[in-house]
Design an enzyme around this catalytic site. Structure first.
Site, PDB file in Angstrom:
ATOM      1  N   LYS A   1      16.373 -26.585   2.554  1.00 44.08           N
ATOM      2  CA  LYS A   1      17.783 -26.650   2.955  1.00 44.08           C
ATOM      3  C   LYS A   1      18.465 -27.821   2.267  1.00 44.08           C
ATOM      4  O   LYS A   1      17.911 -28.912   2.160  1.00 44.08           O
ATOM      5  CB  LYS A   1      17.904 -26.800   4.480  1.00 44.08           C
ATOM      6  CG  LYS A   1      17.565 -25.523   5.225  1.00 44.08           C
ATOM      7  CD  LYS A   1      17.726 -25.719   6.713  1.00 44.08           C
ATOM      8  CE  LYS A   1      17.341 -24.474   7.471  1.00 44.08           C
ATOM      9  NZ  LYS A   1      18.297 -23.379   7.322  1.00 44.08           N
TER      10      LYS A   1
ATOM     11  N   ARG B   1       0.819  -1.227   0.000  1.00 42.72           N
ATOM     12  CA  ARG B   1       0.000   0.000   0.000  1.00 42.72           C
ATOM     13  C   ARG B   1       0.844   1.263   0.000  1.00 42.72           C
ATOM     14  O   ARG B   1       0.342   2.350  -0.272  1.00 42.72           O
ATOM     15  CB  ARG B   1      -0.912   0.004   1.236  1.00 42.72           C
ATOM     16  CG  ARG B   1      -2.010  -1.041   1.194  1.00 42.72           C
ATOM     17  CD  ARG B   1      -2.637  -1.194   2.547  1.00 42.72           C
ATOM     18  NE  ARG B   1      -1.608  -1.465   3.557  1.00 42.72           N
ATOM     19  CZ  ARG B   1      -1.818  -1.552   4.855  1.00 42.72           C
ATOM     20  NH1 ARG B   1      -3.022  -1.405   5.328  1.00 42.72           N
ATOM     21  NH2 ARG B   1      -0.823  -1.798   5.695  1.00 42.72           N
TER      22      ARG B   1
ATOM     23  N   HIS C   1       8.356 -27.224  11.064  1.00 43.72           N
ATOM     24  CA  HIS C   1       9.719 -27.625  10.688  1.00 43.72           C
ATOM     25  C   HIS C   1      10.117 -28.995  11.240  1.00 43.72           C
ATOM     26  O   HIS C   1      10.612 -29.859  10.529  1.00 43.72           O
ATOM     27  CB  HIS C   1      10.744 -26.607  11.198  1.00 43.72           C
ATOM     28  CG  HIS C   1      10.466 -25.209  10.766  1.00 43.72           C
ATOM     29  ND1 HIS C   1      10.050 -24.909   9.496  1.00 43.72           N
ATOM     30  CD2 HIS C   1      10.566 -24.030  11.413  1.00 43.72           C
ATOM     31  CE1 HIS C   1       9.894 -23.593   9.400  1.00 43.72           C
ATOM     32  NE2 HIS C   1      10.197 -23.041  10.548  1.00 43.72           N
TER      33      HIS C   1
ATOM     34  N   LYS D   1      14.495 -21.292  22.387  1.00 41.43           N
ATOM     35  CA  LYS D   1      15.197 -20.016  22.235  1.00 41.43           C
ATOM     36  C   LYS D   1      16.157 -19.859  23.414  1.00 41.43           C
ATOM     37  O   LYS D   1      15.942 -20.434  24.474  1.00 41.43           O
ATOM     38  CB  LYS D   1      14.193 -18.865  22.301  1.00 41.43           C
ATOM     39  CG  LYS D   1      13.075 -18.976  21.294  1.00 41.43           C
ATOM     40  CD  LYS D   1      13.451 -18.263  20.056  1.00 41.43           C
ATOM     41  CE  LYS D   1      12.339 -18.296  19.032  1.00 41.43           C
ATOM     42  NZ  LYS D   1      12.856 -18.040  17.690  1.00 41.43           N
TER      43      LYS D   1
ATOM     44  N   LYS E   1       4.450 -19.643   6.269  1.00 41.76           N
ATOM     45  CA  LYS E   1       4.007 -20.012   7.609  1.00 41.76           C
ATOM     46  C   LYS E   1       3.733 -18.727   8.389  1.00 41.76           C
ATOM     47  O   LYS E   1       4.311 -17.705   8.046  1.00 41.76           O
ATOM     48  CB  LYS E   1       5.068 -20.863   8.287  1.00 41.76           C
ATOM     49  CG  LYS E   1       6.160 -20.066   9.010  1.00 41.76           C
ATOM     50  CD  LYS E   1       6.895 -20.917  10.011  1.00 41.76           C
ATOM     51  CE  LYS E   1       7.613 -20.022  10.996  1.00 41.76           C
ATOM     52  NZ  LYS E   1       8.432 -20.688  11.965  1.00 41.76           N
TER      53      LYS E   1
ATOM     54  N   GLU F   1      18.273 -22.318  19.317  1.00 47.59           N
ATOM     55  CA  GLU F   1      18.650 -20.955  18.939  1.00 47.59           C
ATOM     56  C   GLU F   1      19.207 -20.242  20.161  1.00 47.59           C
ATOM     57  O   GLU F   1      18.793 -20.526  21.290  1.00 47.59           O
ATOM     58  CB  GLU F   1      17.424 -20.197  18.436  1.00 47.59           C
ATOM     59  CG  GLU F   1      16.844 -20.768  17.169  1.00 47.59           C
ATOM     60  CD  GLU F   1      15.562 -20.051  16.773  1.00 47.59           C
ATOM     61  OE1 GLU F   1      15.632 -19.191  15.881  1.00 47.59           O
ATOM     62  OE2 GLU F   1      14.517 -20.330  17.366  1.00 47.59           O
TER      63      GLU F   1
ATOM     64  N   ASP G   1       5.358 -22.695  16.582  1.00 51.55           N
ATOM     65  CA  ASP G   1       6.338 -21.995  15.738  1.00 51.55           C
ATOM     66  C   ASP G   1       7.332 -22.964  15.102  1.00 51.55           C
ATOM     67  O   ASP G   1       7.814 -22.724  14.000  1.00 51.55           O
ATOM     68  CB  ASP G   1       7.089 -20.958  16.591  1.00 51.55           C
ATOM     69  CG  ASP G   1       7.995 -20.084  15.742  1.00 51.55           C
ATOM     70  OD1 ASP G   1       7.495 -19.530  14.747  1.00 51.55           O
ATOM     71  OD2 ASP G   1       9.191 -19.956  16.065  1.00 51.55           O
TER      72      ASP G   1
HETATM   73  P1  NAP Z   1       5.831  -7.291   7.301  1.00 53.83           P
HETATM   74  O1  NAP Z   1       7.245  -6.872   7.396  1.00 53.83           O
HETATM   75  O2  NAP Z   1       4.834  -6.763   8.284  1.00 53.83           O
HETATM   76  O3  NAP Z   1       5.332  -6.922   5.833  1.00 53.83           O
HETATM   77  C1  NAP Z   1       3.980  -6.975   5.449  1.00 53.83           C
HETATM   78  C2  NAP Z   1       3.867  -6.495   4.025  1.00 53.83           C
HETATM   79  O4  NAP Z   1       2.505  -6.546   3.628  1.00 53.83           O
HETATM   80  C3  NAP Z   1       4.323  -5.058   3.795  1.00 53.83           C
HETATM   81  O5  NAP Z   1       4.909  -4.966   2.519  1.00 53.83           O
HETATM   82  C4  NAP Z   1       3.012  -4.297   3.821  1.00 53.83           C
HETATM   83  O6  NAP Z   1       3.156  -3.073   3.132  1.00 53.83           O
HETATM   84  C5  NAP Z   1       2.114  -5.283   3.105  1.00 53.83           C
HETATM   85  N1  NAP Z   1       0.694  -5.101   3.398  1.00 53.83           N
HETATM   86  C6  NAP Z   1       0.120  -5.035   4.619  1.00 53.83           C
HETATM   87  N2  NAP Z   1      -1.226  -4.846   4.480  1.00 53.83           N
HETATM   88  C7  NAP Z   1      -1.483  -4.796   3.148  1.00 53.83           C
HETATM   89  C8  NAP Z   1      -2.652  -4.633   2.376  1.00 53.83           C
HETATM   90  N3  NAP Z   1      -3.868  -4.450   2.924  1.00 53.83           N
HETATM   91  N4  NAP Z   1      -2.542  -4.639   1.035  1.00 53.83           N
HETATM   92  C9  NAP Z   1      -1.343  -4.817   0.450  1.00 53.83           C
HETATM   93  N5  NAP Z   1      -0.198  -4.989   1.126  1.00 53.83           N
HETATM   94  C10 NAP Z   1      -0.262  -4.974   2.461  1.00 53.83           C
HETATM   95  O7  NAP Z   1       5.682  -8.881   7.351  1.00 53.83           O
HETATM   96  P2  NAP Z   1       6.790  -9.976   6.970  1.00 53.83           P
HETATM   97  O8  NAP Z   1       7.646 -10.215   8.151  1.00 53.83           O
HETATM   98  O9  NAP Z   1       7.428  -9.629   5.673  1.00 53.83           O
HETATM   99  O10 NAP Z   1       5.900 -11.289   6.823  1.00 53.83           O
HETATM  100  C11 NAP Z   1       5.085 -11.554   5.703  1.00 53.83           C
HETATM  101  C12 NAP Z   1       4.485 -12.967   5.852  1.00 53.83           C
HETATM  102  O11 NAP Z   1       5.540 -13.913   5.883  1.00 53.83           O
HETATM  103  C13 NAP Z   1       3.709 -13.164   7.152  1.00 53.83           C
HETATM  104  O12 NAP Z   1       2.667 -14.067   6.901  1.00 53.83           O
HETATM  105  C14 NAP Z   1       4.721 -13.817   8.082  1.00 53.83           C
HETATM  106  O13 NAP Z   1       4.113 -14.607   9.064  1.00 53.83           O
HETATM  107  C15 NAP Z   1       5.470 -14.669   7.093  1.00 53.83           C
HETATM  108  N6  NAP Z   1       6.841 -14.987   7.511  1.00 53.83           N
HETATM  109  C16 NAP Z   1       7.760 -14.005   7.710  1.00 53.83           C
HETATM  110  C17 NAP Z   1       9.046 -14.338   8.076  1.00 53.83           C
HETATM  111  C18 NAP Z   1      10.096 -13.283   8.270  1.00 53.83           C
HETATM  112  O14 NAP Z   1      11.242 -13.672   8.493  1.00 53.83           O
HETATM  113  N7  NAP Z   1       9.786 -12.008   8.192  1.00 53.83           N
HETATM  114  C19 NAP Z   1       9.422 -15.677   8.243  1.00 53.83           C
HETATM  115  C20 NAP Z   1       8.462 -16.668   8.022  1.00 53.83           C
HETATM  116  C21 NAP Z   1       7.182 -16.312   7.650  1.00 53.83           C
HETATM  117  P3  NAP Z   1       2.144  -1.818   3.350  1.00 53.83           P
HETATM  118  O15 NAP Z   1       1.932  -1.689   4.816  1.00 53.83           O
HETATM  119  O16 NAP Z   1       2.833  -0.675   2.702  1.00 53.83           O
HETATM  120  O17 NAP Z   1       0.908  -2.213   2.625  1.00 53.83           O
END
Ligand code: NAP
Length: 486
Positions: free
Chosen positions: A182, A51, A240, A331, A148, A216, A235
């Site tokens: 992996k 967004r 995993h 952890k 996930k 970890e 988690d």
């Molecule tokens: P994040 O940093 O909060 O990013 C969320 C993204 O979604 C941002 O780009 C945000 O941008 C966008 N977004 C939010 N609301 C939106 C909407 N209504 N329309 C369009 N875009 C929208 O989250 P993340 O850590 O990247 O995680 C993303 C997913 O991957 C989650 O399901 C999380 O559980 C999973 N995950 C993440 C990790 C990790 O290491 N980060 C690991 C495993 C799984 P805007 O706010 O600008 O829209």
């Protein structure tokens, strides 16, 4: 050994959540590395969506900064990065509203593979799936990738599956568990099924028990909001560790194809016994000196969520009855280490006398750090003075054994994203697998909630609560040391 890179077909990859943490840390750097190695073709394109008020230029700067931060310096080639950035564009889009969807529909090309990475919270999956369908953005070959956590329990996982099923067939859906990407995890299958040596011994007759450890050193600070609702069981174990257990325990599939492999994994999950309360230890790290406690890290002084769990698990089938699997994850433990140890039984008779009898062989499969495998074998201690036996490792660190190529093991996300483009679902979880894993996990969690069990405190940088050691000691076994050495 020259590495062989086969380019994938041209694709348009749309990253919903293209500005988020996962996109910046994993997805975009992985794509760049595949481009740099010649696997992502010149006419592939990546479209970031979120967004935020960005345009192509400012989004490319965001991507450039992500590559600076998350790609190793030796792999950052300025000219390559510039060329990679030319393939990237941005569409401002709201998953739940109307903004951006028409533009996205116009942007994705016909005649190339279309993949849609849902890198947003699961609360947005339904809206994304519905809009993709409504605006006719997907075609018969489209792939969607989801991350996930896939659900919080069986009920929510079923709901997510049915939401996705309204717009997509199972063959379109790629549920990521990055552990499966992996190199060592795939090597587990190569070792088991590519050698005659191990498979005859891979059963309750020869294996005493199996240990799976994912330890970890980090705490949960920064992820507390999510983690405190999940805990180690949701988690780590439900996804995993369950996947690792399946790959070790499963029967040989008839072919290495996605449904054959996933059918065998599913049979393992369905053969898991319920876990009795005495076979389970939950822990939570406490404060020590300057190191804050779990409760302080998550900002919830009453939290009863576990940051550690250890358990004895039984797979009730012909191959494994009598051989327990011990799972342990947490952890703030002594070292960062993920490994699987196959602890073989002692030889049936020691010809060297009782005091020289040794514990059996151990095959250690190390996932991180230092991916590799070690097989402990018993030999004679060199020198005069009789027959004294010692255990020595037959060590195969991939980085050493495979030279440069081994040192360059691709990140799990690189392989998984390329598999999505190739249409290979083998390393992704099928809907029924995820549901079966929750069906096993739910009663364990409900059990401790109903009993009101509290997690046991443990010191930071220890091996977890004392009771976890007892899980093993009561049966005359012991955990391997948590250490970052292979
Ligand atoms: P994040 O940093 O909060 O990013 C969320 C993204 O979604 C941002 O780009 C945000 O941008 C966008 N977004 C939010 N609301 C939106 C909407 N209504 N329309 C369009 N875009 C929208 O989250 P993340 O850590 O990247 O995680 C993303 C997913 O991957 C989650 O399901 C999380 O559980 C999973 N995950 C993440 C990790 C990790 O290491 N980060 C690991 C495993 C799984 P805007 O706010 O600008 O829209």
């Amino acid at each position: 050994m020259a590495s062989r890179v086969i380019p994938v077909d041209p694709f348009d990859l749309v990253i919903f959540g293209g500005t988020g943490d996962l996109a910046r840390r994993k997805i975009l750097p992985s794509l760049y590395r595949r481009y740099r190695d010649g696997q992502m073709p010149e006419d592939a394109r990546v479209i970031g969506c979120a967004r935020a008020e960005l345009d192509d230029r400012s989004y490319r700067e965001l991507v450039r900064a992500a590559l600076e931060e998350f790609v190793a310096k030796r792999k950052r080639d300025p000219e390559m990065i510039d060329r990679f950035l030319q393939k990237i564009s941005y569409i401002r889009l709201d998953a739940t509203g109307t903004v951006g969807w028409k533009e996205l529909a116009k942007s994705v090309r016909k005649g190339v593979i279309r993949a849609f990475y849902f890198s947003v919270g699961p609360g947005l999956f339904a809206a994304l799936a519905q809009h993709l369908h409504q605006y006719k953005i997907t075609d018969a070959e489209a792939r969607i990738v989801v991350e996930k956590p896939f659900g919080h329990d069986l009920k929510s996982a079923r709901e997510l599956n049915s939401v996705l099923a309204q717009s997509f067939d199972e063959r379109h859906i790629y549920r990521i568990d990055h552990y499966l990407g992996k190199e060592t995890v795939q090597n587990l299958m190569a070792v088991r099924f590519g050698n005659i040596l191990f498979e005859p011994l891979w059963n309750a007759q020869y294996v005493d028990h199996i240990q799976i450890t994912v330890a970890e050193t980090v705490g949960v600070a920064g992820r507390g909001g999510y983690y405190d609702k999940a805990g180690a069981m949701r988690d780590m174990v439900q996804n995993h560790m369950m996947q690792l257990l399946c790959l070790i325990a499963m029967e040989p599939p008839s072919v290495f194809d996605s449904d054959a492999v996933r059918d065998e994994k599913l049979k393992v999950i369905r053969a898991l016994d319920p876990v009795a309360p005495e076979d389970l230890v939950r822990g939570q790290y406490r404060r020590e000196g300057d190191i804050p406690s779990y409760q302080e890290d998550v900002g919830n002084p009453d939290s009863t969520t576990e940051s550690f769990v250890a358990m004895e698990v039984h797979v009730s089938n012909w191959r494994w009855t009598g051989t327990p699997f011990y799972l342990r994850t947490g952890k703030r433990l002594r070292a960062r280490e993920s490994e699987i140890a196959i602890m073989f039984k002692d030889p049936p008779h020691s010809i060297f006398g009782r005091q020289e009898a040794r514990s059996g062989n151990v095959l250690v499969i190390r996932l991180q750090p230092n991916e590799g495998m070690v097989l402990n074998v018993t030999i004679k201690e060199p020198g005069p003075g009789g027959m004294r036996l010692i255990e020595v490792p037959l060590d195969m660190s991939f980085a050493e054994a495979l030279g440069e190529e081994g040192a360059d093991i691709p990140d799990a996300y690189e392989r998984l994203i390329m598999d999505v483009i190739r249409g290979n679902q083998t390393l992704f979880m099928r809907g029924d697998e995820v549901e079966a894993a929750w069906a096993w996990t739910d009663p364990i969690i409900n059990g401790w909630e109903e009993r009101g069990d509290l997690p046991l405190p443990y010191d930071p940088f220890s091996s977890g609560p004392e009771d976890a050691l007892m899980l093993m000691h009561r049966k005359g076994r012991r955990w391997r040391e948590i250490s970052d050495d292979l």
